[in-house]
Design an enzyme around this catalytic site. Sequence first.
Site, mmCIF file in Angstrom:
data_model
loop_
_atom_site.group_PDB
_atom_site.id
_atom_site.type_symbol
_atom_site.label_atom_id
_atom_site.label_comp_id
_atom_site.label_asym_id
_atom_site.label_seq_id
_atom_site.Cartn_x
_atom_site.Cartn_y
_atom_site.Cartn_z
ATOM 1 N N GLU A 296 -3.035 10.606 3.236
ATOM 2 C CA GLU A 296 -4.617 10.274 4.346
ATOM 3 C C GLU A 296 -4.193 12.295 4.338
ATOM 4 O OE1 GLU A 296 -4.883 8.930 7.055
ATOM 5 O OE2 GLU A 296 -5.063 6.729 5.791
ATOM 6 N N ASP B 213 0.598 5.648 0.733
ATOM 7 C CA ASP B 213 -0.911 6.064 1.585
ATOM 8 C C ASP B 213 -0.170 7.462 1.181
ATOM 9 O OD1 ASP B 213 -2.202 3.742 1.921
ATOM 10 O OD2 ASP B 213 -1.700 3.520 3.613
ATOM 11 N N GLU C 217 0.598 -1.212 0.016
ATOM 12 C CA GLU C 217 -0.155 0.127 0.079
ATOM 13 C C GLU C 217 0.782 1.321 0.106
ATOM 14 O OE1 GLU C 217 -2.876 -0.617 3.047
ATOM 15 O OE2 GLU C 217 -3.296 1.318 2.842
ATOM 16 N N GLY D 193 -4.465 12.984 18.273
ATOM 17 C CA GLY D 193 -5.352 12.007 19.546
ATOM 18 C C GLY D 193 -7.185 12.337 19.762
ATOM 19 N N GLN E 215 -11.989 10.472 16.120
ATOM 20 C CA GLN E 215 -11.098 9.699 17.479
ATOM 21 C C GLN E 215 -9.331 9.971 17.693
ATOM 22 O OE1 GLN E 215 -12.536 8.185 15.106
ATOM 23 N NE2 GLN E 215 -14.661 7.346 15.816
ATOM 24 N N TRP E 216 -9.288 9.978 16.531
ATOM 25 C CA TRP E 216 -7.704 10.117 16.619
ATOM 26 C C TRP E 216 -6.538 10.981 16.008
ATOM 27 C CZ3 TRP E 216 -4.883 9.435 11.701
ATOM 28 C CH2 TRP E 216 -5.534 8.999 10.501
ATOM 29 N N ARG F 97 9.039 4.443 20.180
ATOM 30 C CA ARG F 97 9.105 4.305 19.220
ATOM 31 C C ARG F 97 9.392 2.842 19.037
ATOM 32 N NH1 ARG F 97 5.348 5.283 13.826
ATOM 33 N NH2 ARG F 97 4.669 3.794 13.449
ATOM 34 N N ARG G 220 5.105 2.896 9.045
ATOM 35 C CA ARG G 220 6.146 4.105 8.154
ATOM 36 C C ARG G 220 5.809 4.979 7.843
ATOM 37 N NH1 ARG G 220 7.167 -0.754 4.566
ATOM 38 N NH2 ARG G 220 8.895 -2.372 5.784
ATOM 39 N N GLU G 221 4.905 5.629 8.899
ATOM 40 C CA GLU G 221 4.576 7.162 8.871
ATOM 41 C C GLU G 221 5.707 8.081 8.231
ATOM 42 O OE1 GLU G 221 3.838 4.843 11.430
ATOM 43 O OE2 GLU G 221 1.850 4.321 11.523
ATOM 44 N N THR H 174 1.892 9.809 5.577
ATOM 45 C CA THR H 174 2.522 9.572 4.627
ATOM 46 C C THR H 174 3.018 8.257 5.251
ATOM 47 O OG1 THR H 174 3.730 9.931 4.571
ATOM 48 C CG2 THR H 174 2.678 11.112 2.907
ATOM 49 N N ASN H 175 2.693 7.145 4.185
ATOM 50 C CA ASN H 175 2.627 5.487 4.709
ATOM 51 C C ASN H 175 3.034 4.851 3.902
ATOM 52 O OD1 ASN H 175 2.980 3.432 6.637
ATOM 53 N ND2 ASN H 175 1.425 3.332 7.784
#
Length: 288
Positions: free
Chosen positions: A107, A105, A103, A201, A196-197, A277, A131-132, A121-122
């Site tokens: 968004e 992406d 994929e 957040g 919600q996110w 992370r 991989r954002e 992006t990912n």
Amino acid sequence: MAFFSFSRNALILTLFLITSLMVVSGSNYFQDFEITWGGGRGKIVNNGELLTLSLDNYSGSGFQSKKEYLFGQIDMQLKLVPGNSAGTVTAYYLSSEGSNHDEIDFEFLGNLSGEPYTVHTNVYTQGKGEREQQFHLWFDPTNDFHTYSVLWSPQTIVFSVDNTPLREFKNLENKGVPFPKSQPMKLYSSIWNADQWATRGGLIKTDWAQAPFIASYRNFRANACFFSTTRGPISCTSARPNNNPWFSQKLDPTSEQKLKWVQTNYMIYNYCTDTKRFPQGFPTECNV
Ligand SMILES: *[C@@H]1O[C@H](CO)[C@@H](O)[C@H](O)[C@H]1NC(C)=O
Ligand SMILES: *[C@@H]1O[C@H](CO)[C@@H](O)[C@H](O)[C@H]1NC(C)=O
């Protein structure tokens, strides 16, 4: 499928042979896309020149390409939801199917009036994303149409806006990082509520008094190779009129400079620098 056993060289040779046949296709949303959900909230208008997706408190909407692509330069002009779009997400992505899917992406996370959109992006390879990278833009993406592009070649994936690259994901298979190269992808877009996110957040809730939220699309162009589920591989569109081959190996120096400029000035999140992370160390592609 026999197709997946094509060797890379055979594939590239085939692409070049077919490219010389040159099938040129114009942009018509009736021809290239189908609205897949949203009960009438997605619309193709102006004789197929314009597509709009809308979101209200009952539903969002979405569309997908009729064709599947295997490498290409995919350009779409989008005008994002204006005004207070906080809580809305407009996604625009290429994806294959199945649990090991690939994929690519984009968004677009809405924001309060006057506050910047976040471009998220990912890249997923063989079912794994994480991989954002996120960016702000150097213009207001709601005033006018801008071109959002994915260049997907066997060597690299480049995300660009108005020909300015935001992000590059290189083929590092030789370092053990999987790269999307054998699963054909459809192009998808949709608008939905993610309050919600999507507002850091869930800080801000969607203001339904502003609905419907509408994103618009025009001038789709796929300079690509197609895969047909029924007919198999492959036919390719012609090279771009300006003769800039989408199949090129890498970014030219000017594009490299622009990429650096965006990453220095407009990148707001990079998984490759998120030590919290990845306390055990960053993914391989981050260290190259
Ligand atoms: C959606 O909004 C309309 C108009 O504001 C309202 O009448 C309706 O009850 C809302 N529906 C839902 C499911 O929230
Ligand atoms: C919204 O605006 C704030 C403040 O300028 C910014 O920090 C944030 O990245 C923007 N995007 C989203 C999705 O919240």
